[in-house]
Design a protein around this motif. Structure first.
Motif, PDB file in Angstrom:
ATOM      1  N   ILE A 104       0.835  -1.202   0.000  1.00  0.00           N
ATOM      2  CA  ILE A 104       0.000   0.000   0.000  1.00  0.00           C
ATOM      3  C   ILE A 104       0.871   1.254   0.000  1.00  0.00           C
ATOM      4  CG2 ILE A 104      -1.639   1.353   1.377  1.00  0.00           C
ATOM      5  CD1 ILE A 104      -2.956  -1.335   2.128  1.00  0.00           C
ATOM      6  N   PHE A 105       1.902   1.290   0.832  1.00  0.00           N
ATOM      7  CA  PHE A 105       2.742   2.481   0.875  1.00  0.00           C
ATOM      8  C   PHE A 105       3.521   2.649  -0.431  1.00  0.00           C
ATOM      9  CE2 PHE A 105       5.534   5.740   2.442  1.00  0.00           C
ATOM     10  CZ  PHE A 105       4.723   6.412   3.319  1.00  0.00           C
ATOM     11  N   SER A 106       3.968   1.551  -1.018  1.00  0.00           N
ATOM     12  CA  SER A 106       4.652   1.637  -2.318  1.00  0.00           C
ATOM     13  C   SER A 106       3.715   2.180  -3.389  1.00  0.00           C
ATOM     14  CB  SER A 106       5.174   0.266  -2.739  1.00  0.00           C
ATOM     15  OG  SER A 106       6.156  -0.185  -1.840  1.00  0.00           O
ATOM     16  N   ALA A 107       2.468   1.718  -3.381  1.00  0.00           N
ATOM     17  CA  ALA A 107       1.481   2.220  -4.341  1.00  0.00           C
ATOM     18  C   ALA A 107       1.242   3.718  -4.140  1.00  0.00           C
ATOM     19  CB  ALA A 107       0.168   1.450  -4.204  1.00  0.00           C
ATOM     20  N   ILE A 108       1.177   4.150  -2.889  1.00  0.00           N
ATOM     21  CA  ILE A 108       0.991   5.578  -2.609  1.00  0.00           C
ATOM     22  C   ILE A 108       2.179   6.388  -3.123  1.00  0.00           C
ATOM     23  CG2 ILE A 108       0.919   7.276  -0.730  1.00  0.00           C
ATOM     24  CD1 ILE A 108      -0.913   5.316   0.780  1.00  0.00           C
ATOM     25  N   ILE A 109       3.394   5.891  -2.913  1.00  0.00           N
ATOM     26  CA  ILE A 109       4.589   6.587  -3.403  1.00  0.00           C
ATOM     27  C   ILE A 109       4.550   6.689  -4.928  1.00  0.00           C
ATOM     28  CG2 ILE A 109       7.098   6.390  -3.701  1.00  0.00           C
ATOM     29  CD1 ILE A 109       7.233   5.310  -0.849  1.00  0.00           C
ATOM     30  N   ILE A 110       4.236   5.590  -5.593  1.00  0.00           N
ATOM     31  CA  ILE A 110       4.214   5.580  -7.061  1.00  0.00           C
ATOM     32  C   ILE A 110       3.127   6.508  -7.598  1.00  0.00           C
ATOM     33  CG2 ILE A 110       3.710   4.127  -9.072  1.00  0.00           C
ATOM     34  CD1 ILE A 110       5.137   1.837  -7.484  1.00  0.00           C
ATOM     35  N   ILE A 111       1.931   6.425  -7.048  1.00  0.00           N
ATOM     36  CA  ILE A 111       0.827   7.280  -7.505  1.00  0.00           C
ATOM     37  C   ILE A 111       1.144   8.753  -7.257  1.00  0.00           C
ATOM     38  CG2 ILE A 111      -1.593   7.891  -7.062  1.00  0.00           C
ATOM     39  CD1 ILE A 111      -2.057   4.838  -6.626  1.00  0.00           C
ATOM     40  N   THR A 112       1.715   9.047  -6.094  1.00  0.00           N
ATOM     41  CA  THR A 112       2.097  10.435  -5.791  1.00  0.00           C
ATOM     42  C   THR A 112       3.148  10.933  -6.773  1.00  0.00           C
ATOM     43  OG1 THR A 112       1.641  10.043  -3.449  1.00  0.00           O
ATOM     44  CG2 THR A 112       2.970  11.961  -3.982  1.00  0.00           C
ATOM     45  N   ALA A 113       4.129  10.087  -7.083  1.00  0.00           N
ATOM     46  CA  ALA A 113       5.171  10.484  -8.039  1.00  0.00           C
ATOM     47  C   ALA A 113       4.579  10.728  -9.424  1.00  0.00           C
ATOM     48  CB  ALA A 113       6.257   9.412  -8.099  1.00  0.00           C
ATOM     49  N   ILE A 114       3.656   9.884  -9.839  1.00  0.00           N
ATOM     50  CA  ILE A 114       3.021  10.065 -11.149  1.00  0.00           C
ATOM     51  C   ILE A 114       2.218  11.363 -11.185  1.00  0.00           C
ATOM     52  CG2 ILE A 114       1.229   9.142 -12.681  1.00  0.00           C
ATOM     53  CD1 ILE A 114       2.254   6.324 -11.873  1.00  0.00           C
ATOM     54  N   ILE A 115       1.431  11.594 -10.138  1.00  0.00           N
ATOM     55  CA  ILE A 115       0.625  12.824 -10.087  1.00  0.00           C
ATOM     56  C   ILE A 115       1.517  14.057 -10.086  1.00  0.00           C
ATOM     57  CG2 ILE A 115      -0.927  14.180  -8.618  1.00  0.00           C
ATOM     58  CD1 ILE A 115      -2.236  11.491  -7.822  1.00  0.00           C
ATOM     59  N   LEU A 116       2.578  14.033  -9.288  1.00  0.00           N
ATOM     60  CA  LEU A 116       3.493  15.178  -9.262  1.00  0.00           C
ATOM     61  C   LEU A 116       4.204  15.349 -10.598  1.00  0.00           C
ATOM     62  CD1 LEU A 116       5.004  14.928  -5.685  1.00  0.00           C
ATOM     63  CD2 LEU A 116       3.330  16.568  -6.526  1.00  0.00           C
ATOM     64  N   GLY A 117       4.570  14.235 -11.234  1.00  0.00           N
ATOM     65  CA  GLY A 117       5.215  14.319 -12.545  1.00  0.00           C
ATOM     66  C   GLY A 117       4.304  14.901 -13.590  1.00  0.00           C
ATOM     67  N   ILE A 118       3.034  14.482 -13.583  1.00  0.00           N
ATOM     68  CA  ILE A 118       2.080  15.016 -14.553  1.00  0.00           C
ATOM     69  C   ILE A 118       1.833  16.506 -14.277  1.00  0.00           C
ATOM     70  CG2 ILE A 118      -0.358  14.928 -15.227  1.00  0.00           C
ATOM     71  CD1 ILE A 118      -0.183  11.877 -14.843  1.00  0.00           C
TER      72      ILE A 118
END
Length: 175
Positions: free
Chosen positions: A154-168
């Motif tokens: 769950i925490f890895s998914a949150i990190i990845i999703i946050t990185a994608i959102i910030l990148g976009i």
């Protein structure tokens, strides 16, 4: 609970002050180190105490093993939260909230699938969900599952999703 509600947030705020605000005062650095050690040592001691059946007479080496078990998780999570605070400020409070909600839903699904049709959490399960935010190694003999893999995923998914959102978000502001 002191590590979860006091030392961990204080450590994150100290990291934010040093990293985000570029304040390299000696007192801030010492306070950050003490808070980080308090989190790792306190949770390591808690894990050793729980693993020993709540019998306080156990060797110090068990505490060291407990500390080594959670040091990477706690450090990764703390540094990630402090870094996100430098970018999105107050919105970083959504991360623990989302984590707890997703963790709660996941645990309720696991409980339901294990044949227990009572969907109310026991106190030790709620404690495990809260502690797993900082320390995914929390275990309880009454549980038929472990928090470790669930928490890491769950925490890895949150990190990845946050990185994608910030990148976009940042790539759209550049053009």
């Amino acid at each position: 609970m002191e590590m979860l509600l006091e030392s961990f947030p204080q450590w994150i705020l100290n990291l934010f002050i040093i990293q985000g605000l570029q304040v390299y005062e000696t007192l801030n650095i010492v306070s950050m180190c003490i808070s980080a050690f308090s989190v790792v040592y306190g949770l390591g001691e808690f894990l050793a105490f729980r693993a020993n059946g709540t019998d306080p007479d156990y060797p110090f080496s068990k505490t060291v093993w407990g500390m080594l078990t959670i040091v990477v998780d706690a450090m990764l999570r703390g540094i990630f939260l402090a870094y996100i605070m430098t970018i999105v400020k107050v919105l970083s409070l959504l991360i623990p909230t989302v984590y707890l909600i997703v963790m709660l839903i996941t645990i309720l699904i696991i409980i339901r699938r294990n044949g227990n049709h009572i969907t109310i959490l026991q106190t030790f399960e709620a404690l495990g969900i809260a502690l797993s935010f900082v320390c995914s190694a929390y275990e309880d003999k009454r549980l038929k599952y472990t928090f470790r893999l669930i928490s890491k995923c769950i925490f890895s998914a949150i990190i990845i999703i946050t990185a994608i959102i910030l990148g976009i978000t940042h790539s759209s502001t550049l053009f």
